[in-house]
Design a protein around this motif. Sequence first.
Motif, PDB file in Angstrom:
ATOM      1  N   ILE A 187       0.863  -1.174   0.000  1.00  0.00           N
ATOM      2  CA  ILE A 187       0.000   0.000   0.000  1.00  0.00           C
ATOM      3  C   ILE A 187       0.902   1.228   0.000  1.00  0.00           C
ATOM      4  CG2 ILE A 187      -1.786   1.287   1.222  1.00  0.00           C
ATOM      5  CD1 ILE A 187      -2.628  -1.350   2.525  1.00  0.00           C
ATOM      6  N   ASP A 188       0.856   1.999  -1.069  1.00  0.00           N
ATOM      7  CA  ASP A 188       1.751   3.134  -1.268  1.00  0.00           C
ATOM      8  C   ASP A 188       1.048   4.414  -0.829  1.00  0.00           C
ATOM      9  OD1 ASP A 188       3.569   5.024  -2.097  1.00  0.00           O
ATOM     10  OD2 ASP A 188       3.712   4.306  -4.170  1.00  0.00           O
ATOM     11  N   LEU A 189       1.621   5.095   0.174  1.00  0.00           N
ATOM     12  CA  LEU A 189       1.057   6.359   0.659  1.00  0.00           C
ATOM     13  C   LEU A 189       1.583   7.556  -0.120  1.00  0.00           C
ATOM     14  CD1 LEU A 189       1.316   5.873   4.530  1.00  0.00           C
ATOM     15  CD2 LEU A 189      -0.386   4.958   2.940  1.00  0.00           C
ATOM     16  N   GLY A 190       2.599   7.354  -0.963  1.00  0.00           N
ATOM     17  CA  GLY A 190       3.213   8.481  -1.651  1.00  0.00           C
ATOM     18  C   GLY A 190       4.002   9.322  -0.670  1.00  0.00           C
ATOM     19  N   LEU A 191       3.972  10.637  -0.865  1.00  0.00           N
ATOM     20  CA  LEU A 191       4.665  11.560   0.030  1.00  0.00           C
ATOM     21  C   LEU A 191       3.941  11.603   1.371  1.00  0.00           C
ATOM     22  CD1 LEU A 191       6.827  13.787   0.419  1.00  0.00           C
ATOM     23  CD2 LEU A 191       5.146  15.414  -0.456  1.00  0.00           C
ATOM     24  N   ALA A 192       4.651  11.287   2.448  1.00  0.00           N
ATOM     25  CA  ALA A 192       4.016  11.232   3.768  1.00  0.00           C
ATOM     26  C   ALA A 192       5.062  11.408   4.852  1.00  0.00           C
ATOM     27  CB  ALA A 192       3.284   9.899   3.960  1.00  0.00           C
ATOM     28  N   ALA A 193       4.646  12.016   5.954  1.00  0.00           N
ATOM     29  CA  ALA A 193       5.520  12.119   7.124  1.00  0.00           C
ATOM     30  C   ALA A 193       5.763  10.735   7.705  1.00  0.00           C
ATOM     31  CB  ALA A 193       4.866  13.011   8.183  1.00  0.00           C
ATOM     32  N   ARG A 211      -6.290  11.100   7.723  1.00  0.00           N
ATOM     33  CA  ARG A 211      -6.516  10.260   8.897  1.00  0.00           C
ATOM     34  C   ARG A 211      -5.629  10.715  10.057  1.00  0.00           C
ATOM     35  NH1 ARG A 211      -8.107   4.746   9.476  1.00  0.00           N
ATOM     36  NH2 ARG A 211      -8.154   4.279  11.725  1.00  0.00           N
ATOM     37  N   HIS A 212      -4.404  11.086   9.757  1.00  0.00           N
ATOM     38  CA  HIS A 212      -3.488  11.565  10.796  1.00  0.00           C
ATOM     39  C   HIS A 212      -4.011  12.866  11.406  1.00  0.00           C
ATOM     40  CE1 HIS A 212       1.068  12.096  11.961  1.00  0.00           C
ATOM     41  NE2 HIS A 212       0.277  12.027  13.014  1.00  0.00           N
ATOM     42  N   VAL A 213      -4.443  13.768  10.569  1.00  0.00           N
ATOM     43  CA  VAL A 213      -5.004  15.035  11.067  1.00  0.00           C
ATOM     44  C   VAL A 213      -6.200  14.766  11.976  1.00  0.00           C
ATOM     45  CG1 VAL A 213      -6.216  17.144  10.385  1.00  0.00           C
ATOM     46  CG2 VAL A 213      -4.184  16.427   9.128  1.00  0.00           C
ATOM     47  N   THR A 259       6.632  -1.481  12.894  1.00  0.00           N
ATOM     48  CA  THR A 259       5.727  -2.554  13.277  1.00  0.00           C
ATOM     49  C   THR A 259       4.300  -2.010  13.382  1.00  0.00           C
ATOM     50  OG1 THR A 259       5.898  -2.168  15.657  1.00  0.00           O
ATOM     51  CG2 THR A 259       7.598  -3.554  14.629  1.00  0.00           C
ATOM     52  N   PRO A 260       3.292  -2.876  13.517  1.00  0.00           N
ATOM     53  CA  PRO A 260       1.908  -2.403  13.631  1.00  0.00           C
ATOM     54  C   PRO A 260       1.635  -1.519  14.843  1.00  0.00           C
ATOM     55  CG  PRO A 260       1.921  -4.697  12.952  1.00  0.00           C
ATOM     56  CD  PRO A 260       3.341  -4.349  13.295  1.00  0.00           C
ATOM     57  N   SER A 261       2.458  -1.617  15.889  1.00  0.00           N
ATOM     58  CA  SER A 261       2.263  -0.774  17.070  1.00  0.00           C
ATOM     59  C   SER A 261       2.755   0.650  16.846  1.00  0.00           C
ATOM     60  CB  SER A 261       3.007  -1.374  18.273  1.00  0.00           C
ATOM     61  OG  SER A 261       4.410  -1.264  18.099  1.00  0.00           O
ATOM     62  N   ARG A 292       1.916   5.141  11.757  1.00  0.00           N
ATOM     63  CA  ARG A 292       0.546   4.957  12.230  1.00  0.00           C
ATOM     64  C   ARG A 292      -0.283   4.168  11.218  1.00  0.00           C
ATOM     65  NH1 ARG A 292      -1.921   8.695  16.053  1.00  0.00           N
ATOM     66  NH2 ARG A 292      -0.404  10.104  17.045  1.00  0.00           N
ATOM     67  N   ALA A 293      -0.003   4.367   9.943  1.00  0.00           N
ATOM     68  CA  ALA A 293      -0.806   3.735   8.896  1.00  0.00           C
ATOM     69  C   ALA A 293      -0.642   2.216   8.870  1.00  0.00           C
ATOM     70  CB  ALA A 293      -0.442   4.316   7.527  1.00  0.00           C
ATOM     71  N   VAL A 294       0.431   1.697   9.457  1.00  0.00           N
ATOM     72  CA  VAL A 294       0.603   0.238   9.496  1.00  0.00           C
ATOM     73  C   VAL A 294      -0.590  -0.390  10.220  1.00  0.00           C
ATOM     74  CG1 VAL A 294       2.103  -1.661  10.185  1.00  0.00           C
ATOM     75  CG2 VAL A 294       3.106   0.526   9.516  1.00  0.00           C
ATOM     76  N   GLY A 295      -0.935   0.170  11.369  1.00  0.00           N
ATOM     77  CA  GLY A 295      -2.091  -0.333  12.102  1.00  0.00           C
ATOM     78  C   GLY A 295      -3.405   0.023  11.447  1.00  0.00           C
ATOM     79  N   TRP A 296      -3.501   1.229  10.901  1.00  0.00           N
ATOM     80  CA  TRP A 296      -4.748   1.657  10.269  1.00  0.00           C
ATOM     81  C   TRP A 296      -5.142   0.736   9.119  1.00  0.00           C
ATOM     82  CZ3 TRP A 296      -2.843   7.405   9.764  1.00  0.00           C
ATOM     83  CH2 TRP A 296      -2.940   8.028  11.010  1.00  0.00           C
ATOM     84  N   ARG A 297      -4.152   0.249   8.369  1.00  0.00           N
ATOM     85  CA  ARG A 297      -4.441  -0.583   7.199  1.00  0.00           C
ATOM     86  C   ARG A 297      -4.236  -2.073   7.471  1.00  0.00           C
ATOM     87  NH1 ARG A 297      -5.830   2.209   2.628  1.00  0.00           N
ATOM     88  NH2 ARG A 297      -6.757   0.141   2.313  1.00  0.00           N
ATOM     89  N   ASP A 298      -4.172  -2.431   8.748  1.00  0.00           N
ATOM     90  CA  ASP A 298      -4.025  -3.828   9.139  1.00  0.00           C
ATOM     91  C   ASP A 298      -2.862  -4.482   8.401  1.00  0.00           C
ATOM     92  OD1 ASP A 298      -4.704  -6.089  10.592  1.00  0.00           O
ATOM     93  OD2 ASP A 298      -6.061  -6.855   9.043  1.00  0.00           O
TER      94      ASP A 298
END
Length: 437
Positions: free
Chosen positions: A63-69, A147-149, A104-106, A75-81
């Motif tokens: 899953i590619d987020l592109g440009l991201a902090a 989602r982060h915001v 890691t997912p945490s 955080r997205a690891v857990g959000w996207r399982d």
Amino acid sequence: MFGTSGIRGPVGDTVTSELALSVGRAVGVDADRIVVGRDPRESGRVLTDALAAGARECGADVIDLGLAATPTIARAVGWRDADAGVAITASHNPAPDNGIKLWTPSGQAFDEDQRTTIERRIREADWKLADWTGQGERSRWNGARERHVDRLADAVAIDEPLSVVVDVGNGAGGVTADALAALGCSVETLNAQPDGSFPGRPSEPTAENCGTLAATVAGTDADLGIAHDGDADRMRAVAGDGTYLSGDVLLALFGREAAEEGDRVAVPVDTSLAVADALASVGAETTRTPVGDVYVAERASESDVVFGGEPSGAWIWPEETLCPDGPLAACRLAALVARRGPLAELAREIETYPIRRENVETEAKEDVMGRVRELVAGRYDDVATLDGVRVDRENGWFLVRASGTQPLIRVTAEARDPEEADAVLEEALGVVSDAGA
């Protein structure tokens, strides 16, 4: 291969598409789904493609987020399982560099055992490539920043909105401006256009590099200024009068605010006495870790640790995420100022002490450090070898560490009086000299 903050180095030398491909394969061995994102460095596009290809060859979906902090990616690891996350970033390093950091997912970075496993797989090419029917898919998710915001707006409340200047540093930290605006603050940005050549200022948000931010805050009615590095895992701050706050003062403020009696705050071994003194005022204490946000995060996962931080600008609230989250730190700092008053006044509540630092050049740093350990064991009672050699004295402390990247021994000393700090430094340098440096 892995330092304390992942893989980093010059593109085309240390960091190559071949390396990224191998990391992708190694992570993909036991992952069904991987999240990947990058900071604005142009080289990140090639490295992302290579890493994604390697992971997919081993059957993992990407899953590619592109440009991201980086904290958004973590955080997205857990959000996207997902099973793992990869940030393609060199963080605060200069533009010619890039790197790879694993999550890691945490939200915690890969620990030492996990990093060792990845290194072994790469060294031994220990993976099995899928055939044409078993390769993973690659998809794009554009909702991570939003989602982060939303998560920051839920986690922080600002009753009296402030005026904040955010120096994004041409990096990936625009999420901070969005989150502060969502919390009702008036936000002005500097260097907000992502550009991996970092034309506005060098990526690391040091006092020297944040001069424009300090002048802007001091010259306007802004309540505070925020500065990030290239991937926004770090956050530094400027008070409303234009004063750039030291990392130790910020660590003391955050720790004192997070902790109650009996709590612990995770800090690296080179942290100022000012932090321990500030925590003692609320009945809390520090617990020391090796230098590196990876180690701070590991300690912050313990049940009685409520906060962890590094004076370099990495701040971890474990109830939110075990990743250093610069945007979260910015929002928490704004909330603190809104609730308790001007940042300059809060900073003056923290008593600071003189710290002395000096480097000793040597081509035999490991041998010298071995002799330093032998010498201090015979000369001092209160010795810790968690990371380098730290000696606590009645009048202060000193730390002797080998540089991880240069032929140097780094010596740090602190005391509550300037003359004592000078004396402790000379004492430490004497030990290093006796050790043959």
